[in-house]
Design an enzyme around this catalytic site. Structure first.
Site, short mmCIF file in Angstrom:
data_model
loop_
_atom_site.label_atom_id
_atom_site.label_comp_id
_atom_site.label_asym_id
_atom_site.label_seq_id
_atom_site.Cartn_x
_atom_site.Cartn_y
_atom_site.Cartn_z
N LYS A 1 0.84 -1.24 0.02
CA LYS A 1 -0.05 0.06 0.00
C LYS A 1 0.98 1.29 0.04
CE LYS A 1 -4.08 -2.15 2.34
NZ LYS A 1 -4.88 -2.00 3.45
N TYR B 1 -12.60 -1.86 -3.01
CA TYR B 1 -13.24 -1.94 -1.62
C TYR B 1 -14.42 -1.80 -1.91
CZ TYR B 1 -8.40 -2.19 0.62
OH TYR B 1 -7.11 -2.64 1.06
N PHE C 1 -15.20 4.49 7.30
CA PHE C 1 -13.48 4.86 6.64
C PHE C 1 -13.61 4.75 5.47
CE2 PHE C 1 -13.68 0.38 8.35
CZ PHE C 1 -13.28 -0.20 7.29
N ARG D 1 -1.66 -14.12 5.08
CA ARG D 1 -2.47 -13.41 6.23
C ARG D 1 -1.82 -13.47 7.32
NH1 ARG D 1 -7.02 -10.26 4.77
NH2 ARG D 1 -7.48 -10.57 7.03
N THR E 1 -5.00 -6.61 11.06
CA THR E 1 -5.27 -5.29 10.70
C THR E 1 -4.61 -4.33 11.15
OG1 THR E 1 -7.49 -6.45 9.71
CG2 THR E 1 -7.05 -4.04 9.66
N ARG F 1 2.97 -5.98 9.27
CA ARG F 1 2.21 -4.86 9.87
C ARG F 1 2.87 -4.53 11.30
NH1 ARG F 1 -3.86 -6.97 7.90
NH2 ARG F 1 -4.05 -5.58 6.00
N ASN G 1 -1.82 0.61 6.80
CA ASN G 1 -1.26 -0.65 7.29
C ASN G 1 -0.54 -1.82 6.35
OD1 ASN G 1 -3.40 -1.59 5.77
ND2 ASN G 1 -4.60 -2.68 7.44
N HIS H 1 -2.26 -5.34 1.50
CA HIS H 1 -3.63 -6.03 1.66
C HIS H 1 -3.46 -7.48 1.27
CE1 HIS H 1 -7.31 -7.45 0.20
NE2 HIS H 1 -6.75 -7.79 -0.85
N GLU I 1 -9.78 -10.67 -7.18
CA GLU I 1 -8.91 -9.63 -7.22
C GLU I 1 -7.78 -9.65 -8.10
OE1 GLU I 1 -10.02 -8.96 -2.42
OE2 GLU I 1 -7.85 -9.71 -2.88
P1 ATP Z 1 -7.18 -5.72 3.88
O1 ATP Z 1 -8.48 -6.23 3.15
O2 ATP Z 1 -6.52 -4.46 2.98
O3 ATP Z 1 -6.21 -6.87 3.44
P2 ATP Z 1 -8.10 -6.59 6.25
O4 ATP Z 1 -8.72 -7.59 5.46
O5 ATP Z 1 -6.94 -6.89 7.44
O6 ATP Z 1 -7.04 -5.74 5.26
P3 ATP Z 1 -10.36 -5.15 6.26
O7 ATP Z 1 -11.38 -5.39 7.35
O8 ATP Z 1 -10.79 -5.95 5.15
O9 ATP Z 1 -9.09 -5.63 6.85
O10 ATP Z 1 -10.33 -3.54 5.98
C1 ATP Z 1 -9.86 -3.16 4.90
C2 ATP Z 1 -8.76 -1.98 4.93
O11 ATP Z 1 -9.52 -0.83 5.43
C3 ATP Z 1 -7.92 -2.35 6.20
O12 ATP Z 1 -6.61 -3.06 5.47
C4 ATP Z 1 -7.36 -0.87 6.39
O13 ATP Z 1 -6.53 -0.34 5.41
C5 ATP Z 1 -8.86 0.07 6.24
N1 ATP Z 1 -9.37 -0.13 7.48
C6 ATP Z 1 -10.40 -1.10 8.18
N2 ATP Z 1 -10.39 -0.54 9.50
C7 ATP Z 1 -10.31 0.66 9.55
C8 ATP Z 1 -10.76 1.68 10.44
N3 ATP Z 1 -11.31 1.39 11.41
N4 ATP Z 1 -10.08 3.07 10.18
C9 ATP Z 1 -9.39 3.07 9.14
N5 ATP Z 1 -9.07 2.26 8.13
C10 ATP Z 1 -9.71 0.88 8.23
MG MG Z 2 -9.90 -7.54 4.07
#
Ligand code: ATP
Ligand code: MG
Length: 137
Positions: A9, A49, A57, A85, A91, A102, A112, A115, A126
């Protein structure tokens, strides 16, 4: 053998961490079978997304994803989805285990660093959003 989709990212590309992150990926036993550095369009980020579009967010997340170039990748290996993962960590970097991408590199729950796909169905969708079949070798 399984494939997963990865994004390095903007917070990480901006800090020149692509190589350090790839080193963790390869150290976890995953092979980078496709990789390109791109600037995501707003439309691509919104599509990618879309599952989060009702979240508070979402706007911030899309703005972040287009703020700097990203590196999109396809990773291959046994149980690649779960393995990546695990290598990524939680996350929120505050909850991530030592040695994970991370924990070592992420700035916050939003910024973070990486992805990774969460299931085989999403991995396939994807990968197809960013790579043609003949780009994956
Ligand atoms: P990713 O899908 O990016 O691999 P993830 O599966 O660990 O991450 P998700 O719950 O799918 O987490 O959220 C997608 C992305 O949205 C997160 O990686 C982060 O960049 C952002 N995100 C998630 N929660 C928050 C939050 N509370 N505030 C800001 N950004 C957030
Ligand atoms: Mg995710």
């Amino acid at each position: 053998i399984e494939r997963t989709f990865s994004i390095i990212k903007p917070d990480a590309t901006k800090r020149n961490l692509t190589g350090k992150i790839n080193s963790i990926i390869e150290g976890a036993g995953l092979r980078i079978v496709a990789q390109k550095r791109i600037r995501m369009t707003r439309e691509q980020a919104e599509t990618f997304y879309a599952v989060h579009k009702e979240r508070p967010f979402f706007g911030e997340l899309v703005d972040f994803m287009i703020s700097e170039p990203v590196v999109v990748q396809v990773l291959e290996g046994e149980n690649a989805i779960a393995k990546y993962r695990e290598a990524m960590g939680a996350t929120n970097p505050a909850n991530a285990a030592p040695g994970t991408i991370r924990k070592e590199h992420a700035l916050s729950v939003g910024e973070n660093s990486v992805h990774g796909s969460d299931a085989p169905e999403t991995a396939a969708i994807e990968i197809a959003q960013f790579f043609a079949g003949n780009e994956i070798v």
